[in-house]
Scaffold this active site. Structure first.
Site, PDB file in Angstrom:
ATOM      1  N   TYR A 143     -10.945 -17.547 -13.364  1.00  0.00           N
ATOM      2  CA  TYR A 143     -12.025 -18.150 -12.363  1.00  0.00           C
ATOM      3  C   TYR A 143     -11.876 -19.495 -11.941  1.00  0.00           C
ATOM      4  O   TYR A 143     -12.197 -19.717 -11.035  1.00  0.00           O
ATOM      5  CB  TYR A 143     -13.229 -17.839 -13.096  1.00  0.00           C
ATOM      6  CG  TYR A 143     -13.606 -16.602 -13.449  1.00  0.00           C
ATOM      7  CD1 TYR A 143     -12.930 -15.396 -13.242  1.00  0.00           C
ATOM      8  CD2 TYR A 143     -14.838 -16.393 -14.357  1.00  0.00           C
ATOM      9  CE1 TYR A 143     -13.362 -14.061 -13.203  1.00  0.00           C
ATOM     10  CE2 TYR A 143     -15.335 -15.140 -14.464  1.00  0.00           C
ATOM     11  CZ  TYR A 143     -14.601 -14.098 -14.126  1.00  0.00           C
ATOM     12  OH  TYR A 143     -14.902 -12.645 -14.318  1.00  0.00           O
ATOM     13  N   LYS A 190      -4.983  -9.130 -24.218  1.00  0.00           N
ATOM     14  CA  LYS A 190      -4.253  -8.337 -23.706  1.00  0.00           C
ATOM     15  C   LYS A 190      -2.997  -9.008 -24.107  1.00  0.00           C
ATOM     16  O   LYS A 190      -2.218  -8.935 -23.001  1.00  0.00           O
ATOM     17  CB  LYS A 190      -4.491  -7.925 -22.121  1.00  0.00           C
ATOM     18  CG  LYS A 190      -3.755  -6.882 -21.583  1.00  0.00           C
ATOM     19  CD  LYS A 190      -4.441  -5.318 -21.816  1.00  0.00           C
ATOM     20  CE  LYS A 190      -3.223  -4.476 -21.135  1.00  0.00           C
ATOM     21  NZ  LYS A 190      -3.665  -3.124 -21.548  1.00  0.00           N
ATOM     22  N   ASP A 222      -8.704  -2.900 -23.185  1.00  0.00           N
ATOM     23  CA  ASP A 222      -8.842  -1.585 -22.957  1.00  0.00           C
ATOM     24  C   ASP A 222      -9.465  -0.981 -24.051  1.00  0.00           C
ATOM     25  O   ASP A 222     -10.383  -0.120 -23.887  1.00  0.00           O
ATOM     26  CB  ASP A 222      -7.409  -0.944 -22.143  1.00  0.00           C
ATOM     27  CG  ASP A 222      -6.443  -1.271 -22.950  1.00  0.00           C
ATOM     28  OD1 ASP A 222      -6.312  -2.236 -23.695  1.00  0.00           O
ATOM     29  OD2 ASP A 222      -5.144  -0.898 -22.669  1.00  0.00           O
ATOM     30  N   ASP A 246     -16.621 -11.154 -19.356  1.00  0.00           N
ATOM     31  CA  ASP A 246     -17.511 -10.953 -17.971  1.00  0.00           C
ATOM     32  C   ASP A 246     -17.861  -9.398 -17.904  1.00  0.00           C
ATOM     33  O   ASP A 246     -18.894  -8.906 -17.880  1.00  0.00           O
ATOM     34  CB  ASP A 246     -16.870 -11.429 -16.952  1.00  0.00           C
ATOM     35  CG  ASP A 246     -18.040 -11.439 -15.540  1.00  0.00           C
ATOM     36  OD1 ASP A 246     -19.218 -10.941 -15.867  1.00  0.00           O
ATOM     37  OD2 ASP A 246     -17.342 -11.944 -14.632  1.00  0.00           O
ATOM     38  N   ASP A 250     -21.288  -6.623 -19.594  1.00  0.00           N
ATOM     39  CA  ASP A 250     -21.988  -6.006 -18.851  1.00  0.00           C
ATOM     40  C   ASP A 250     -21.913  -4.506 -19.367  1.00  0.00           C
ATOM     41  O   ASP A 250     -22.996  -3.905 -19.275  1.00  0.00           O
ATOM     42  CB  ASP A 250     -21.595  -6.022 -17.109  1.00  0.00           C
ATOM     43  CG  ASP A 250     -22.140  -7.081 -16.386  1.00  0.00           C
ATOM     44  OD1 ASP A 250     -22.581  -8.135 -17.041  1.00  0.00           O
ATOM     45  OD2 ASP A 250     -22.320  -6.982 -15.322  1.00  0.00           O
TER      46      ASP A 250
END
Ligand code: NAD
Length: 360
Positions: A143, A190, A222, A246, A250
């Site tokens: 970001y 990851k 994952d 993020d 959610d």
């Protein structure tokens, strides 16, 4: 008796509607526990762009820095969602606020109120007892890295960057929280393909040596995405980078029944910011049906984390629990199969919480 100065920054869309309820809850707590809360308000997001041309006006930033805590709503407007070429955007205000206030840790408790077991799309027997505390890193990653276009705009890039100290400070916050819970920490990365993830894992492994009582597990993102839905009870504290956090939080909101139930705290070097995890929800803005409980629970987090007022925070959580037990629901957490649900709008739901708070 404590004196606290709170800045209310409602932002856009339903941010206005839900922070109005949050402020009433703050007033009720001040009255009940004999505190003095003073307030100011400021602009951010689309509403700030319209008024001043910038999504985070300097005056807003100054007021944030001067406050004891910020109660935040949401930013966003359909105009920008459908125009990827817009140079000035509401969410730039959010990112700048996080950077300027040094808000590097986003804390999101994911806990299902028992009364909402039937409101989730996940089976109750999988959900019951799930209680997760997420730590999402907030000021690094893809970001905030260099971004741009090349090859006449046909190729785009976003650079992900993490420094050792950025990973270490969020890891320590997460380990400290784990020490006060079930002493289990899951670090999500990851590391099999991404270099910043390899540094992430290396640093978390080093920090772990200072917390020998905490059982540490490293997971690939994952796998975490799958396990959160398959077996949410296996998690206690989860710590992860900005982008993964993020998305995973959610996803985890479904464990709590709705985005409208989840609060978050963003903390770091200075003023803490407390906000629902949901956005400005254009689809329901102005209809008076938004669930205000995420904002109400954000107030509870503020009282606990920024002001050390645990009894006051627990009073709010208790009032929300009672309201849900009594069958009151906003539309997003109502279960069509349960006839006893009493469907309320934003303001009425807030009033029920206030009623239970004053009766405690
Ligand atoms: P959203 O969270 O606003 O809404 C997603 C869905 O959840 C919608 O159907 C909405 O009606 C529902 N919902 C959200 N909060 C609710 C509540 N309190 N009560 C009942 N239902 C609720 O996400 P989105 O639709 O992807 O984005 C809308 C705008 O919000 C975009 O402009 C986006 O950029 C912005 N956004 C802002 C933030 C933030 O300010 N922190 C976070 C996410 C999205």
């Amino acid at each position: 008796m404590a004196n606290k100065h709170i800045l209310i920054v409602p932002g856009d869309g339903i941010g206005q509607e839900v922070t109005a309820v949050g402020k009433k809850v703050l007033d009720a707590i001040a009255k009940k526990f004999n505190h003095q809360f003073t307030y100011d308000s400021a602009l951010i997001g689309h509403i700030a762009i319209e008024a001043t041309g910038t999504p985070l006006p300097e005056i807003t930033l100054q007021k944030m820095k001067a406050a004891d805590a910020v109660l935040f709503g949401a930013v966003g407007h359909p105009k920008y969602d459908n125009d990827p070429t817009a140079k000035v955007r509401p969410e730039q205000g959010l990112l700048k606020m996080r950077k300027e206030l040094g808000l590097y840790a986003n804390i999101r408790p994911i806990k299902l109120f028992d009364e909402l077991l039937d409101a989730s799309s996940i089976k109750p027997e999988i959900l019951k007892g799930a209680d997760i505390l997420f730590f999402r890193e907030l000021t690094g990653d893809i970001y905030f890295g260099e971004k741009g276009r090349k090859n006449n705009g046909d190729t785009a890039y976003d650079v992900a960057e993490y420094s050792r100290y950025e990973i270490e400070r969020i890891a320590r916050k997460a380990f400290e929280a784990a020490c006060n819970r079930k002493k289990k920490l899951c670090s999500v990365d990851k590391a099999n393909v991404i270099e910043t993830s390899r540094l992430w894992r290396e640093v978390v492994q080093q920090v772990a040596t200072d917390y020998p009582d905490v059982a540490v597990e490293h997971q690939f993102v994952d796998a975490t995405a799958m396990l959160l839905i398959k077996d949410p009870k296996r998690f206690d504290v989860v710590v992860t980078a900005n982008l993964f956090g993020d998305i995973l939080t959610d996803e985890a909101s479904q464990i709590a029944g709705s985005m409208g139930m989840l609060a978050s705290a963003s903390i770091g070097d200075g003023t803490g910011v407390y906000e629902p995890i949901h956005g400005s929800a254009h689809d329901i803005t102005g209809k008076g049906i938004a669930n205000p409980l995420a904002s109400v629970l954000s107030v509870a987090l503020m009282l606990d984390i920024s002001f050390g007022m645990l009894s006051e925070a627990n009073a709010i959580i208790g009032a929300v629990d009672e309201v849900l037990k009594a069958g009151y629901r906003t539309r997003d957490i109502a279960n069509a199969a349960t006839v006893s649900n009493k469907i309320l709008g934003t303001e009425q739901m807030g009033n029920e919480v206030l009623k239970y708070l004053s009766a405690l």
